[in-house]
Design a protein around this motif. Structure first.
Motif, PDB file in Angstrom:
ATOM      1  N   PHE A 101       0.834  -1.210   0.000  1.00 31.44           N
ATOM      2  CA  PHE A 101       0.000   0.000   0.000  1.00 31.44           C
ATOM      3  C   PHE A 101       0.865   1.256   0.000  1.00 31.44           C
ATOM      4  CE2 PHE A 101      -2.002   3.479   2.310  1.00 31.44           C
ATOM      5  CZ  PHE A 101      -3.155   3.653   1.577  1.00 31.44           C
ATOM      6  N   LEU A 102       1.935   1.244   0.788  1.00 28.89           N
ATOM      7  CA  LEU A 102       2.772   2.432   0.919  1.00 28.89           C
ATOM      8  C   LEU A 102       3.654   2.660  -0.306  1.00 28.89           C
ATOM      9  CD1 LEU A 102       3.860   1.975   4.644  1.00 28.89           C
ATOM     10  CD2 LEU A 102       2.111   3.516   3.753  1.00 28.89           C
ATOM     11  N   LEU A 103       3.732   1.682  -1.188  1.00 27.44           N
ATOM     12  CA  LEU A 103       4.593   1.826  -2.355  1.00 27.44           C
ATOM     13  C   LEU A 103       3.843   2.263  -3.601  1.00 27.44           C
ATOM     14  CD1 LEU A 103       6.703  -1.443  -1.874  1.00 27.44           C
ATOM     15  CD2 LEU A 103       7.270   0.889  -1.135  1.00 27.44           C
ATOM     16  N   LEU A 104       2.511   2.130  -3.600  1.00 28.76           N
ATOM     17  CA  LEU A 104       1.713   2.462  -4.776  1.00 28.76           C
ATOM     18  C   LEU A 104       1.208   3.908  -4.697  1.00 28.76           C
ATOM     19  CD1 LEU A 104      -0.361  -0.837  -5.075  1.00 28.76           C
ATOM     20  CD2 LEU A 104       1.644  -0.160  -6.423  1.00 28.76           C
ATOM     21  N   PRO A 105       0.872   4.518  -5.843  1.00 31.96           N
ATOM     22  CA  PRO A 105       0.343   5.890  -5.831  1.00 31.96           C
ATOM     23  C   PRO A 105      -0.920   5.982  -4.980  1.00 31.96           C
ATOM     24  CG  PRO A 105       0.923   5.223  -8.054  1.00 31.96           C
ATOM     25  CD  PRO A 105       1.024   3.984  -7.215  1.00 31.96           C
ATOM     26  N   LEU A 106      -1.047   7.096  -4.274  1.00 30.68           N
ATOM     27  CA  LEU A 106      -2.161   7.288  -3.355  1.00 30.68           C
ATOM     28  C   LEU A 106      -3.313   7.988  -4.069  1.00 30.68           C
ATOM     29  CD1 LEU A 106      -2.976   6.925  -0.364  1.00 30.68           C
ATOM     30  CD2 LEU A 106      -2.122   9.234   0.053  1.00 30.68           C
ATOM     31  N   THR A 107      -4.521   7.424  -3.915  1.00 29.31           N
ATOM     32  CA  THR A 107      -5.735   8.044  -4.453  1.00 29.31           C
ATOM     33  C   THR A 107      -6.759   8.151  -3.331  1.00 29.31           C
ATOM     34  OG1 THR A 107      -6.727   5.930  -5.081  1.00 29.31           O
ATOM     35  CG2 THR A 107      -5.311   7.029  -6.724  1.00 29.31           C
ATOM     36  N   ALA A 108      -7.794   8.940  -3.563  1.00 29.21           N
ATOM     37  CA  ALA A 108      -8.819   9.122  -2.536  1.00 29.21           C
ATOM     38  C   ALA A 108      -9.525   7.808  -2.193  1.00 29.21           C
ATOM     39  CB  ALA A 108      -9.819  10.185  -2.978  1.00 29.21           C
ATOM     40  N   PRO A 109      -9.942   6.997  -3.176  1.00 28.04           N
ATOM     41  CA  PRO A 109     -10.584   5.723  -2.810  1.00 28.04           C
ATOM     42  C   PRO A 109      -9.650   4.797  -2.031  1.00 28.04           C
ATOM     43  CG  PRO A 109     -11.086   6.296  -5.087  1.00 28.04           C
ATOM     44  CD  PRO A 109     -10.042   7.237  -4.633  1.00 28.04           C
ATOM     45  N   ARG A 110      -8.368   4.707  -2.433  1.00 32.10           N
ATOM     46  CA  ARG A 110      -7.428   3.840  -1.711  1.00 32.10           C
ATOM     47  C   ARG A 110      -7.232   4.338  -0.283  1.00 32.10           C
ATOM     48  NH1 ARG A 110      -2.315   3.288  -2.991  1.00 32.10           N
ATOM     49  NH2 ARG A 110      -2.269   1.133  -2.274  1.00 32.10           N
ATOM     50  N   LEU A 111      -7.169   5.657  -0.122  1.00 33.22           N
ATOM     51  CA  LEU A 111      -6.988   6.218   1.220  1.00 33.22           C
ATOM     52  C   LEU A 111      -8.199   5.901   2.102  1.00 33.22           C
ATOM     53  CD1 LEU A 111      -5.244   7.965   3.102  1.00 33.22           C
ATOM     54  CD2 LEU A 111      -6.421   9.973   2.187  1.00 33.22           C
ATOM     55  N   ALA A 112      -9.414   6.010   1.546  1.00 30.12           N
ATOM     56  CA  ALA A 112     -10.620   5.726   2.319  1.00 30.12           C
ATOM     57  C   ALA A 112     -10.673   4.257   2.727  1.00 30.12           C
ATOM     58  CB  ALA A 112     -11.858   6.113   1.517  1.00 30.12           C
ATOM     59  N   ARG A 113     -10.334   3.357   1.779  1.00 29.42           N
ATOM     60  CA  ARG A 113     -10.359   1.928   2.112  1.00 29.42           C
ATOM     61  C   ARG A 113      -9.317   1.598   3.179  1.00 29.42           C
ATOM     62  NH1 ARG A 113     -10.989   1.444  -3.561  1.00 29.42           N
ATOM     63  NH2 ARG A 113      -8.767   0.953  -3.800  1.00 29.42           N
ATOM     64  N   ALA A 114      -8.147   2.196   3.065  1.00 23.60           N
ATOM     65  CA  ALA A 114      -7.098   1.917   4.049  1.00 23.60           C
ATOM     66  C   ALA A 114      -7.516   2.377   5.441  1.00 23.60           C
ATOM     67  CB  ALA A 114      -5.796   2.608   3.624  1.00 23.60           C
TER      68      ALA A 114
END
Length: 791
Positions: free
Chosen positions: A435-448
């Motif tokens: 997770f910390l190595l891939l580009p950050l997006t709003a949906p990924r941030l919410a799921r995390a």
């Protein structure tokens, strides 16, 4: 070079004519602040005084750390209140303090302070005055030699005239004092302004104490009867210059920044006049006195209505409120300073200090300064019981409170450091290392965030339910206070409003955790309630991330990377600003008035409380602010110059915050994360400055004589105390700066030589002005010459 901020909260005691000494202290601090700001902004250094020496000293210290000196809180009482107000205006607005020096040296004389109508009374009154004059001179050993030199003869003559002025009315003129203060402030604001001495991303707070002569009725809820009414005489007048948050404002050159204002002319003059209304010497301060002065000079008191409504709220019209000296009940206002700095976030590594100015530590004025043990007479006992003892209470309670707060902060920081490895491991289990190595997006941030909250809920066990209940309770309490303020509810009505809100929250299932799914706690009814109303959690997370980011930045040496990290920091402050604004009732008043009034009309009705909660949720609109904050964060983390290791470290702390919050919220409360800097206390007084000879207050100052009024009787005594204020402050500020450095004093740093340079610069700058104390200046220069010869 690592950056560090020495952030000062200044506390100025009362001291009657020792106000002149305190002006010397605050002026030297102002010189240091000007030098620090000029270094930071790379602006031309002010010439002809100590600013250049201070800048060179900071440059030498910069071999270990780039130290910035900031004063963001000032509190004062009486004489200290006047100096605090003027210093605060100079810091916030970039004003020049020289007009205040002229005012104290030229205008603060008994012959100018006397009311024009103060005339000798009848022969019968004269008969009773003579023993008082005899008593005043006999009780002070220093005054026994009056008349031996020109200054002594001046004091004796003015004392004789003063003691024959009118009795049973204050001898000093209230309107004259108001005019003197107003003229000084107007002159300062009429001159060209210099640099503002407070960073645009930092708020500035000023507090001065006053005493309400009549008092105001205050309702206090208790069990039985439900409310008791007390008369409160303590008042605190406050001024705040709010921060201009954001990277553009923070980094803009001085000339491009929005000019900040501490307060209107009328409000500042009123506060200065009121805090120093020494009982018996000046008449009580009133609004009418300031109104008359402003009408005389043709100036409008712009915020008069707002100032009176907020600062002089009472059960009587504000025009009838009479205020006397703030030192009557609170001569050492540490409390307001402590409250502010507990909730003030840091922008970089901060060394937080409370510096208090005490011109006469331990000095008993009514004993002539000798400290002799003798049975008190009738008059002495009354004066000490009614005036001196209430004003001179020790600050043990304040210092012990600061010690407890600092100890708690140190424990909290150690707990956070110890938790970090376990939290990092929990994040890896929740979202995986990829997770910390891939580009950050709003949906990924919410799921995390959802996965990490589920992990925190499961792994913290029964502690999570208690933590969640505490969050709900804190939210209900804060919203009850906010809605009661919006409704204009009294203290007697507030408990019923709070209970109705609790019932309305229960009806929504806000505290129902029985059916909560720990695999998806974010979908529960309590979580929805928190999502609608919990501003505190959002601010705690932002400020926690800022603090952790600061600690990483201190280890960075690459300049572009540090710049990118500062951009991330500024983005976090910008994201926090809307949440901070939502805690202010004025920002929510529009659209909430009808619901708040309905809540007050039926304060115990859960249905009205539910309507108010719906209106409040709509007014807060936290989901939209959350989306904007996430977008700001994602953009800042994607900056090309930001090191990837730093982005990942920050994201771990940001996502892992629920683990820290579960552990620490029960210990710290809602505001506990705002400030995690230990607080140290430093004093500036004649007793702490021995480089130029021992002696303390009685050995070097003159204003302590005549029960603290001494410096009002001779310009030479005022010049003496003003000069020693600057010299003492220079010496102690060097000590304080050195104590902020990591490790021992840098090799090759000659501390005494630097103090000597500052002393010499002060004497050179002041010699032409201080015409009556040339022998003292010559003597000090002789001491400095022996230092140079010895070295």
């Amino acid at each position: 070079m690592p950056e560090k901020e020495l952030r000062l909260a200044l506390v100025c005691y009362g001291g009657v004519s020792l106000v002149v000494y305190m002006h010397g202290v605050t002026k030297e601090l102002w010189k240091l602040l000007r030098a620090s700001e000029a270094r930071q902004s790379r602006a031309p250094m002010p010439a002809g005084d100590t600013e250049g020496v201070w800048a060179s000293f900071l440059d030498q210290l910069g071999g270990k750390v780039d130290l910035r000196v900031v004063c963001d809180v000032v509190t004062g009482a009486s004489a200290g209140g006047i100096n605090g107000i003027i210093l605060g205006a100079a810091i916030v607005e970039g004003l020049d303090l020289e007009p205040l020096t002229d005012m104290w040296l030229e205008e603060a004389d008994v012959e100018r302070l006397l009311d024009p109508d103060a005339r000798p009374g009848s022969r019968l009154v004269q008969f009773y005055k003579e023993p008082v004059a005899w008593y005043a001179t006999r009780r002070s050993e220093t005054l026994a030699g009056l008349g031996a030199d020109p200054v002594g003869r001046e004091v004796a003559a003015k004392l004789a005239g003063f003691i024959r002025s009118r009795w049973f009315k204050p001898p000093f003129s209230g309107p004259g004092f108001t005019a003197m203060l107003d003229s000084a402030l107007a002159t300062m604001r009429g001159r060209p302004t210099g640099p503002q001495l407070i960073p645009p991303a930092l708020a500035f707070d000023l507090f001065v104490t006053v005493t309400d002569y009549y008092g105001r009725k205050s309702d206090i809820p208790i069990h039985s009867p439900p409310v008791v009414t007390e008369t409160e005489h303590r008042r605190l007048l406050s001024f705040r210059s709010r921060a201009t948050v954001g990277i553009d404002a923070a980094r803009a050159p001085q000339g491009q920044r929005t000019r900040r204002l501490l307060g209107s002319r009328g409000s500042l003059v009123f506060a200065a006049r009121a805090t120093a209304s020494f009982p018996g010497a000046f008449p009580a301060a009133s609004v009418a006195e300031v109104d008359a002065r402003l009408a005389e000079v043709g100036v409008v008191w712009e915020d008069r209505a707002q100032f009176l409504a907020t600062q002089l709220a009472s059960d009587r019209p504000p025009e009838e409120v009479l205020l006397i000296d703030g030192s009557v009940l609170d001569n050492a206002p540490f409390g307001p300073a402590i409250e502010v700095i507990r909730t003030r976030p840091a922008y970089r590594e901060v060394d937080r200090r409370i510096v208090y100015v005490d011109p006469k530590p331990g000095l008993q004025l009514l004993d002539g300064g000798a400290g002799r043990a003798r049975p008190p007479g009738f008059l002495t006992a009354m004066l000490r019981a009614l005036a001196q003892i209430p004003r001179e209470q020790p600050i043990r309670d304040n210092l012990e409170e600061i010690g407890r707060l600092s100890a708690r902060i140190a424990r909290t920081r150690s707990v956070i450091e110890a938790m970090a490895p376990a939290v990092d491991a929990a994040i890896a289990r929740a979202v995986g290392l990829r997770f910390l190595l891939l580009p950050l997006t709003a949906p990924r941030l919410a799921r995390a965030r959802a996965r990490i909250l589920s992990t925190a809920a499961r792994e913290s066990g029964f502690a999570f339910a208690a933590y969640a209940q505490l969050r709900i309770a804190l939210v209900i309490e804060s919203q009850a206070r906010l809605l009661a303020e919006l409704a204009g509810a009294s203290a007697a009505e507030a408990p019923a409003i709070a209970e109705a809100l609790r019932q309305a929250a229960d009806a929504r299932g806000a505290r129902d955790f029985a059916g909560a799914d720990l695999k998806a706690p974010e979908a529960s009814r309590p979580a929805r309630f928190l999502a609608d109303f919990d501003i505190g959690f959002r601010l705690r997370r932002l400020r926690f991330g800022l603090r952790r980011l600061n600690s990483e930045i201190q280890r960075m040496t690459d300049v572009p990377a540090r710049e990118a990290a500062e951009q991330l920091k500024a983005a976090l402050h910008a994201a926090a600003d809307p949440y901070v604004a939502l805690r202010q009732a004025d920002r929510l008043r529009e659209g909430m008035t009808r619901a708040a009034e309905g809540l007050r009309a039926t304060p115990g009705d859960p249905a009205a409380a539910s309507v108010a909660l719906d209106a409040l949720a709509g007014a807060l609109a936290l989901s939209a602010i959350d989306e904007a904050a996430d977008a700001t964060l994602i953009r800042a983390l994607a900056a090309p110059a930001l090191p990837r290791w730093l982005a990942r470290a920050f994201l771990r702390d940001w996502l892992g915050f629920p683990f820290y919050d579960i552990a620490l919220l029960p210990l710290l409360g809602d505001t506990g994360f705002d400030s995690l800097e230990e607080i140290k206390v430093d004093r500036i007084s004649p007793d702490d400055s021995s480089s130029l000879g021992e002696g303390g207050a009685t050995g070097v100052l003159k204003g302590w004589q005549l029960n603290g009024f001494g410096a009002f009787f001779a310009r030479g005594w005022r010049e003496n105390d003003y000069l020693w204020g600057r010299l003492n402050a220079a010496e102690r500020l060097v000590d304080i700066l050195l104590s902020a450095m990591p490790g021992p004093v840098p090799a090759g740093l000659d501390v005494r030589a630097w103090k000597a340079r500052l002393f010499s610069a002060i004497l050179e700058a002041e010699r032409a002005r201080l015409t009556t104390i040339a022998p003292l200046i010559d003597r000090i220069e002789g001491v400095l010459a022996t230092w140079r010869d010895r070295d």
